[in-house]
Design a protein around this motif. Structure first.
Motif, PDB file in Angstrom:
ATOM      1  N   GLN A 106       0.825  -1.208   0.000  1.00 26.80           N
ATOM      2  CA  GLN A 106       0.000   0.000   0.000  1.00 26.80           C
ATOM      3  C   GLN A 106       0.855   1.253   0.000  1.00 26.80           C
ATOM      4  O   GLN A 106       0.463   2.280  -0.569  1.00 26.80           O
ATOM      5  CB  GLN A 106      -0.938  -0.004   1.215  1.00 26.80           C
ATOM      6  CG  GLN A 106      -2.036  -1.064   1.149  1.00 26.80           C
ATOM      7  CD  GLN A 106      -2.879  -1.108   2.416  1.00 26.80           C
ATOM      8  OE1 GLN A 106      -2.523  -0.520   3.439  1.00 26.80           O
ATOM      9  NE2 GLN A 106      -3.996  -1.811   2.355  1.00 26.80           N
ATOM     10  N   ALA A 107       2.019   1.189   0.631  1.00 23.87           N
ATOM     11  CA  ALA A 107       2.894   2.357   0.694  1.00 23.87           C
ATOM     12  C   ALA A 107       3.616   2.607  -0.630  1.00 23.87           C
ATOM     13  O   ALA A 107       4.062   3.726  -0.889  1.00 23.87           O
ATOM     14  CB  ALA A 107       3.921   2.170   1.810  1.00 23.87           C
ATOM     15  N   ALA A 108       3.736   1.574  -1.461  1.00 22.04           N
ATOM     16  CA  ALA A 108       4.502   1.684  -2.707  1.00 22.04           C
ATOM     17  C   ALA A 108       3.661   2.285  -3.833  1.00 22.04           C
ATOM     18  O   ALA A 108       2.452   2.064  -3.919  1.00 22.04           O
ATOM     19  CB  ALA A 108       5.017   0.319  -3.125  1.00 22.04           C
ATOM     20  N   ASP A 109       4.324   3.032  -4.703  1.00 18.84           N
ATOM     21  CA  ASP A 109       3.674   3.498  -5.932  1.00 18.84           C
ATOM     22  C   ASP A 109       3.723   2.422  -7.004  1.00 18.84           C
ATOM     23  O   ASP A 109       2.785   2.275  -7.779  1.00 18.84           O
ATOM     24  CB  ASP A 109       4.367   4.766  -6.436  1.00 18.84           C
ATOM     25  CG  ASP A 109       4.139   5.949  -5.511  1.00 18.84           C
ATOM     26  OD1 ASP A 109       3.018   6.502  -5.533  1.00 18.84           O
ATOM     27  OD2 ASP A 109       5.058   6.314  -4.762  1.00 18.84           O
ATOM     28  N   VAL A 110       4.833   1.683  -7.055  1.00 15.35           N
ATOM     29  CA  VAL A 110       4.952   0.541  -7.950  1.00 15.35           C
ATOM     30  C   VAL A 110       5.741  -0.547  -7.234  1.00 15.35           C
ATOM     31  O   VAL A 110       6.536  -0.262  -6.329  1.00 15.35           O
ATOM     32  CB  VAL A 110       5.645   0.884  -9.293  1.00 15.35           C
ATOM     33  CG1 VAL A 110       4.842   1.897 -10.088  1.00 15.35           C
ATOM     34  CG2 VAL A 110       7.065   1.365  -9.063  1.00 15.35           C
ATOM     35  N   VAL A 111       5.532  -1.794  -7.649  1.00 15.11           N
ATOM     36  CA  VAL A 111       6.288  -2.929  -7.138  1.00 15.11           C
ATOM     37  C   VAL A 111       7.075  -3.534  -8.303  1.00 15.11           C
ATOM     38  O   VAL A 111       6.525  -3.736  -9.387  1.00 15.11           O
ATOM     39  CB  VAL A 111       5.363  -3.983  -6.502  1.00 15.11           C
ATOM     40  CG1 VAL A 111       6.121  -5.284  -6.213  1.00 15.11           C
ATOM     41  CG2 VAL A 111       4.754  -3.438  -5.212  1.00 15.11           C
ATOM     42  N   ALA A 112       8.353  -3.798  -8.071  1.00 18.73           N
ATOM     43  CA  ALA A 112       9.222  -4.343  -9.108  1.00 18.73           C
ATOM     44  C   ALA A 112       9.440  -5.839  -8.885  1.00 18.73           C
ATOM     45  O   ALA A 112       9.706  -6.270  -7.763  1.00 18.73           O
ATOM     46  CB  ALA A 112      10.568  -3.623  -9.108  1.00 18.73           C
ATOM     47  N   VAL A 113       9.307  -6.611  -9.973  1.00 19.30           N
ATOM     48  CA  VAL A 113       9.568  -8.060  -9.935  1.00 19.30           C
ATOM     49  C   VAL A 113      10.545  -8.383 -11.063  1.00 19.30           C
ATOM     50  O   VAL A 113      10.163  -8.830 -12.136  1.00 19.30           O
ATOM     51  CB  VAL A 113       8.270  -8.873 -10.092  1.00 19.30           C
ATOM     52  CG1 VAL A 113       8.549 -10.369  -9.909  1.00 19.30           C
ATOM     53  CG2 VAL A 113       7.207  -8.412  -9.092  1.00 19.30           C
ATOM     54  N   CYS A 139      -3.590  -5.160  -3.949  1.00 23.69           N
ATOM     55  CA  CYS A 139      -3.548  -3.940  -3.127  1.00 23.69           C
ATOM     56  C   CYS A 139      -3.702  -2.680  -3.974  1.00 23.69           C
ATOM     57  O   CYS A 139      -3.587  -1.564  -3.444  1.00 23.69           O
ATOM     58  CB  CYS A 139      -2.245  -3.881  -2.349  1.00 23.69           C
ATOM     59  SG  CYS A 139      -2.092  -5.150  -1.062  1.00 23.69           S
ATOM     60  N   GLY A 140      -3.926  -2.839  -5.270  1.00 16.46           N
ATOM     61  CA  GLY A 140      -4.102  -1.685  -6.136  1.00 16.46           C
ATOM     62  C   GLY A 140      -2.798  -1.023  -6.538  1.00 16.46           C
ATOM     63  O   GLY A 140      -2.786   0.161  -6.895  1.00 16.46           O
ATOM     64  N   THR A 141      -1.703  -1.779  -6.512  1.00 21.64           N
ATOM     65  CA  THR A 141      -0.396  -1.228  -6.850  1.00 21.64           C
ATOM     66  C   THR A 141       0.086  -1.828  -8.172  1.00 21.64           C
ATOM     67  O   THR A 141       0.189  -3.055  -8.292  1.00 21.64           O
ATOM     68  CB  THR A 141       0.634  -1.547  -5.749  1.00 21.64           C
ATOM     69  OG1 THR A 141       0.133  -1.067  -4.495  1.00 21.64           O
ATOM     70  CG2 THR A 141       1.969  -0.890  -6.046  1.00 21.64           C
ATOM     71  N   PRO A 142       0.402  -0.997  -9.167  1.00 16.94           N
ATOM     72  CA  PRO A 142       0.896  -1.521 -10.445  1.00 16.94           C
ATOM     73  C   PRO A 142       2.234  -2.232 -10.266  1.00 16.94           C
ATOM     74  O   PRO A 142       2.985  -1.948  -9.332  1.00 16.94           O
ATOM     75  CB  PRO A 142       1.061  -0.265 -11.311  1.00 16.94           C
ATOM     76  CG  PRO A 142       0.264   0.797 -10.631  1.00 16.94           C
ATOM     77  CD  PRO A 142       0.282   0.466  -9.173  1.00 16.94           C
ATOM     78  N   VAL A 143       2.526  -3.137 -11.197  1.00 12.29           N
ATOM     79  CA  VAL A 143       3.737  -3.952 -11.111  1.00 12.29           C
ATOM     80  C   VAL A 143       4.572  -3.786 -12.372  1.00 12.29           C
ATOM     81  O   VAL A 143       4.046  -3.801 -13.489  1.00 12.29           O
ATOM     82  CB  VAL A 143       3.375  -5.441 -10.913  1.00 12.29           C
ATOM     83  CG1 VAL A 143       4.619  -6.322 -11.021  1.00 12.29           C
ATOM     84  CG2 VAL A 143       2.698  -5.650  -9.556  1.00 12.29           C
ATOM     85  N   ILE A 144       5.871  -3.626 -12.190  1.00  9.22           N
ATOM     86  CA  ILE A 144       6.829  -3.665 -13.294  1.00  9.22           C
ATOM     87  C   ILE A 144       7.566  -4.986 -13.160  1.00  9.22           C
ATOM     88  O   ILE A 144       8.200  -5.245 -12.135  1.00  9.22           O
ATOM     89  CB  ILE A 144       7.810  -2.488 -13.245  1.00  9.22           C
ATOM     90  CG1 ILE A 144       7.043  -1.163 -13.334  1.00  9.22           C
ATOM     91  CG2 ILE A 144       8.830  -2.582 -14.377  1.00  9.22           C
ATOM     92  CD1 ILE A 144       7.912   0.064 -13.139  1.00  9.22           C
ATOM     93  N   ALA A 145       7.456  -5.850 -14.171  1.00  9.89           N
ATOM     94  CA  ALA A 145       7.990  -7.200 -14.060  1.00  9.89           C
ATOM     95  C   ALA A 145       8.733  -7.594 -15.323  1.00  9.89           C
ATOM     96  O   ALA A 145       8.501  -7.035 -16.405  1.00  9.89           O
ATOM     97  CB  ALA A 145       6.859  -8.195 -13.794  1.00  9.89           C
ATOM     98  N   ALA A 146       9.612  -8.574 -15.180  1.00 14.00           N
ATOM     99  CA  ALA A 146      10.303  -9.133 -16.339  1.00 14.00           C
ATOM    100  C   ALA A 146       9.325 -10.004 -17.122  1.00 14.00           C
ATOM    101  O   ALA A 146       8.473 -10.683 -16.543  1.00 14.00           O
ATOM    102  CB  ALA A 146      11.503  -9.951 -15.888  1.00 14.00           C
ATOM    103  N   ARG A 147       9.472  -9.990 -18.433  1.00  7.85           N
ATOM    104  CA  ARG A 147       8.600 -10.820 -19.267  1.00  7.85           C
ATOM    105  C   ARG A 147       9.172 -12.243 -19.308  1.00  7.85           C
ATOM    106  O   ARG A 147       9.772 -12.684 -20.291  1.00  7.85           O
ATOM    107  CB  ARG A 147       8.498 -10.248 -20.687  1.00  7.85           C
ATOM    108  CG  ARG A 147       7.401 -10.918 -21.528  1.00  7.85           C
ATOM    109  CD  ARG A 147       7.447 -10.424 -22.963  1.00  7.85           C
ATOM    110  NE  ARG A 147       7.004  -9.044 -23.072  1.00  7.85           N
ATOM    111  CZ  ARG A 147       5.733  -8.656 -23.166  1.00  7.85           C
ATOM    112  NH1 ARG A 147       4.765  -9.564 -23.165  1.00  7.85           N
ATOM    113  NH2 ARG A 147       5.423  -7.380 -23.277  1.00  7.85           N
ATOM    114  N   VAL A 148       9.015 -12.964 -18.224  1.00  8.48           N
ATOM    115  CA  VAL A 148       9.527 -14.324 -18.106  1.00  8.48           C
ATOM    116  C   VAL A 148       8.490 -15.204 -17.407  1.00  8.48           C
ATOM    117  O   VAL A 148       7.653 -14.719 -16.646  1.00  8.48           O
ATOM    118  CB  VAL A 148      10.848 -14.370 -17.308  1.00  8.48           C
ATOM    119  CG1 VAL A 148      11.954 -13.631 -18.024  1.00  8.48           C
ATOM    120  CG2 VAL A 148      10.660 -13.814 -15.896  1.00  8.48           C
ATOM    121  N   GLY A 149       8.564 -16.511 -17.679  1.00  8.61           N
ATOM    122  CA  GLY A 149       7.732 -17.475 -16.973  1.00  8.61           C
ATOM    123  C   GLY A 149       6.265 -17.120 -16.969  1.00  8.61           C
ATOM    124  O   GLY A 149       5.665 -16.803 -18.003  1.00  8.61           O
TER     125      GLY A 149
END
Length: 421
Positions: free
Chosen positions: A304-311, A328-338
């Motif tokens: 909730q505290a984060a603006d984005v979550v990185a994976v 939690c309504g937080t957008p995610v930046i992730a690698a295009r894998v798996g």
């Protein structure tokens, strides 16, 4: 229905985020709880790692965790556990004999458990459902140059399980392709069941919740926050995020941003100090906070505290953190894998990055942090997307797979029955 779940190398009650505990722990505990609530009797067998755990832990009605003594409580790495397979199997057999139990089906998790499940399947004449969670061939394909390759012994054991399990459960169609490509699996033996998230626990916070979460974390209210949640190891890519953040500050030294890394070290060579030193060498140590692993009830505040979550993982069979963050309504930046392209709806609930180049990750992070309107819209869509993935739905589908495995077992027995018997 009474199910024996086997999770030898890590207990579902262990805190995820460090050592060998991660998404598999969440998966086993969450599906077992939901199955128990559906009336299935579930016993989870795991290796005891300290005497204070107790032999049998009643988690909730219908669900028990049995801690089996196999080898010393401490000091055994995951790589040394194959030496304890016989002791672990013997401990399970002793418990079942003393309790006079009968199991209708075995569900093993990870290859070590699968080897024990394969033995018990033939002793108990019960079908074996196996979930690999990760595969040696896939990990070796995607590992970083600093990672130790998975052994040939593990690869051989996984092949045996693919050949002998009654049904293989995977998280995504991509995993089915991996089993077929690397292990020559029969596609009709594979069942795809997406994991879930506790969407009642992981929810978007009201502005007051977000402000409180930031205040408790010591983060200014108007600072942009990027969070990483997971084990600190090369394969999970925390170094990618740190280098991307350093690139962002190189481009704009006055950028108002903080980074949270929540997790513990995993692997013989991994240490928190390694990553703190990396942040120091990159000149961003004053912008980065390292947080210890914490239970799901406390992870909510970080999401909730984060603006984005990185994976930035090099591979993920699915990516539970991505789903929990989006719930939690937080957008995610992730690698295009798996399985991450399924967990994250690219362009709608987050952004998928094609590689692990820090410059490309810096571009992706900036594209969301610098566009409030787009980021907020993604957060709304993220919650809706995450609602598709629940543990209740996963357990319902698992129960159907168990029924199929039992039916196959009955058919097999009928086919083997001598003529005229």
């Amino acid at each position: 229905m009474r199910i024996a779940m086997i999770s030898m190398h890590t207990s579902p009650l262990q805190q995820p985020g460090s050592g060998d505990a991660g998404g598999m722990n969440v998966y086993v505990l969450s599906t077992a709880c939901e199955l128990a609530r559906r009336g299935v009797q579930v016993d989870v067998f795991t290796r005891a790692t300290r005497p204070s755990q107790g032999h049998v832990v009643e988690v909730e009605p219908g669900l028990r965790v049995i801690n089996v003594v196999a080898g010393p409580y401490e000091g055994l790495s995951k790589e040394e556990l194959p030496t304890q397979l016989a002791a672990f199997a013997g401990g399970i057999l002793q418990f079942v004999r003393c309790e006079q139990l009968h199991y209708d089906l075995i569900h093993s998790h990870y290859w070590l458990s699968g080897q024990v499940g394969w033995l018990l399947r033939d002793l108990w004449q019960a079908p074996l459902v196996h979930t690999a969670h990760t595969l040696a061939a896939v990990k070796n394909t995607h590992r970083t140059s600093n990672d130790t390759p998975e052994s040939d012994a593990r690869r051989i054991c996984e092949q045996q399980l693919v050949d002998n399990a009654d049904i293989l459960v995977v998280n995504t169609p991509e995993e089915t392709n991996d089993l077929v490509r690397h292990y020559d699996a029969e596609p009709e033996k594979v069942a795809v069941i997406a994991p879930g998230a506790d969407v009642e626990l992981f929810t978007p916070g009201k502005q007051r919740n977000t402000e409180l979460a930031r205040r408790n974390l010591g983060i200014p209210l108007h600072t942009k926050v990027v969070a990483f949640v997971g084990r600190l190891q090369e394969f999970k890519g925390p170094q990618v995020l740190l280098k991307a953040v350093a690139e962002l500050f190189r481009r704009d030294p006055d950028r108002d941003m903080r980074v949270l890394l929540c997790g513990g070290p995993s692997g013989a060579q991994a240490t928190v100090e390694h990553y703190t030193e990396l942040a120091r060498s990159l000149g961003i140590c004053h912008r980065v906070r390292f947080l210890d692993p914490r239970p799901a009830e406390e992870l909510v505040a970080i999401f909730q505290a984060a603006d984005v979550v990185a994976v930035p993982s090099y591979n993920e069979s699915f990516g539970l953190v991505a789903i929990e963050a989006q719930a939690c309504g937080t957008p995610v930046i992730a690698a295009r894998v798996g399985g991450l392209p399924i967990a994250v709806d690219d362009g709608t609930t987050g952004v998928l990055v094609e590689d692990h180049e820090p410059g490309h990750w810096a571009d992706a992070i900036a594209s969301l942090l610098d566009d409030d309107q787009r980021r907020i819209a993604m957060g709304v869509a993220a919650r809706e997307h995450a609602m598709q993935f629940t543990w209740a739905r996963a357990a319902e589908e698992l129960e159907q797979v168990y029924g199929q495995a039992l039916a196959l077992s009955v058919d097999s027995c009928v086919q083997r029955k001598p003529e005229g018997a």
